[in-house]
Design an enzyme around this catalytic site. Structure first.
Site, PDB file in Angstrom:
ATOM      1  N   HIS A 136      17.821   4.208 -21.076  1.00 45.81           N
ATOM      2  CA  HIS A 136      17.815   5.509 -20.400  1.00 45.81           C
ATOM      3  C   HIS A 136      18.168   6.603 -21.389  1.00 45.81           C
ATOM      4  CE1 HIS A 136      22.092   4.335 -19.972  1.00 45.81           C
ATOM      5  NE2 HIS A 136      22.433   5.506 -19.453  1.00 45.81           N
TER       6      HIS A 136
ATOM      7  N   GLU B 263      24.177   2.102 -24.826  1.00 44.64           N
ATOM      8  CA  GLU B 263      25.242   1.356 -24.137  1.00 44.64           C
ATOM      9  C   GLU B 263      24.978  -0.156 -24.170  1.00 44.64           C
ATOM     10  OE1 GLU B 263      26.574   4.780 -20.896  1.00 44.64           O
ATOM     11  OE2 GLU B 263      25.315   3.114 -20.242  1.00 44.64           O
TER      12      GLU B 263
ATOM     13  N   HIS C  26      33.362   7.810 -20.982  1.00 46.22           N
ATOM     14  CA  HIS C  26      32.441   8.949 -20.853  1.00 46.22           C
ATOM     15  C   HIS C  26      33.189  10.277 -20.941  1.00 46.22           C
ATOM     16  CE1 HIS C  26      30.220   5.565 -19.146  1.00 46.22           C
ATOM     17  NE2 HIS C  26      29.116   6.249 -19.300  1.00 46.22           N
TER      18      HIS C  26
ATOM     19  N   HIS D 199      25.883   0.704 -15.075  1.00 47.17           N
ATOM     20  CA  HIS D 199      27.048   1.320 -14.413  1.00 47.17           C
ATOM     21  C   HIS D 199      26.793   2.778 -14.021  1.00 47.17           C
ATOM     22  CE1 HIS D 199      28.450   2.389 -18.756  1.00 47.17           C
ATOM     23  NE2 HIS D 199      27.872   3.428 -18.225  1.00 47.17           N
TER      24      HIS D 199
HETATM   25 FE   LIG Z   1      27.216   5.263 -19.086  1.00 48.66          FE
END
Ligand SMILES: [Fe+2]
Length: 281
Positions: free
Chosen positions: A193, A240, A59, A12
């Protein structure tokens, strides 16, 4: 009885939203990622879900570092986007399903998950981008949503095992639900990531591939990783992956329908997966 048709996983990163907004899907940088979605659209057209339960991470929009629920579930009639502003512009609210949300909450609390209940909830790119990827151009998308936020930001995080158990509890709640809802379960985020620190830019394709395989056939193997393992192997934002694990927990035996894996997209290993729930098939 509600029916769980299958699970969808997708990355996302906000840049995906920007690419959609600017119509860049066919550009060489984006094409390998976006070209994987037509099979997902065809599966969705056949499956005809009317509800999406979305496991995602906030977030800093609803919850910031000062107050961070481990698990939070929306029970609102609608969910407005209020994102950081540089990704996908979304103006229309997503439709909620308050009755289903409350039945899930009742079931989860009964199953000893101390969820935070949110009768007002804003959603960010972690909800909006999956909606636009799976139902492009549908404003609003043809599904009511139940957002379930998992803390992947403020340590200590819930363990992979706990997230798998949360997904299983949601699956059990849906299996017992008296409605005739046709449900897809979405896991939003990842894959590997890391955006900050000495390992900024870290990607781990070997671990991502292991995860994609285990999500199909052996989610218990992922539940065995500690949070420290996941940070090391997937990166500090790659955790995530917990949302994908929760999504998988809601499903029984699955048939993989389609999968995309491509890197890098905005310093992230981007993936998409469609899993059909065999019980529904
Ligand atoms: Fe994210």
């Amino acid at each position: 009885m509600a029916q769980i048709l299958g699970g969808l996983g997708t990355s996302h990163v906000p840049a995906i939203g920007k690419a959609i907004a600017m119509g860049l899907q066919a550009e060489p940088y984006w094409q390998p990622f976006f070209s994987g979605f037509p099979p997902a659209h065809r599966w969705l057209a056949k499956a005809r879900p009317d509800v999406a339960v979305v496991f995602y991470n906030d977030h800093g929009l609803n919850f910031f570092l000062d107050k961070m629920p481990t698990f939070a579930i929306g029970a609102a009639a609608e969910y407005c986007n209020a994102d950081e502003g540089w990704g996908l512009p979304v103006s229309q609210p997503y439709r909620g399903d308050t009755a289903l949300s409350w039945r899930l909450i009742e079931h989860l609390v009964e199953a000893d998950f101390d969820v935070t209940t949110c009768q007002e909830m804003l959603v960010d790119h972690a909800v909006c981008i999956p909606m636009e990827l799976f139902w492009p151009g549908a404003h609003p998308p043809p599904v009511r949503i139940v957002p379930i936020a998992i803390n992947t930001v403020q340590h200590p995080l819930p363990s992979a095992r706990r997230c798998l158990a949360l997904g299983r509890a949601v699956g059990a709640a849906l299996a017992a639900d008296p409605s005739d809802a046709r449900v897809v379960v979405i896991g939003s985020g990842g894959l590997s990531h890391q955006l900050d620190g000495a390992r900024a830019g870290f990607l781990n394709p070997d671990f991502d591939r292991l995860c994609l395989k285990a999500l199909v056939s052996d989610p218990e193997a992922l539940a065995a990783y500690s949070t420290a393992d996941l940070v090391e192997l997937a990166g500090s934002q790659g955790v995530e992956l917990l949302s994908w694990i929760a999504m998988r927990g809601a499903l029984g035996a699955v048939t993989p329908v389609h999968q995309v894996y491509h890197l890098p997209i905005s310093n992230t290993a981007a993936a998409m997966m469609v899993l059909e729930n065999r019980a529904a098939a």
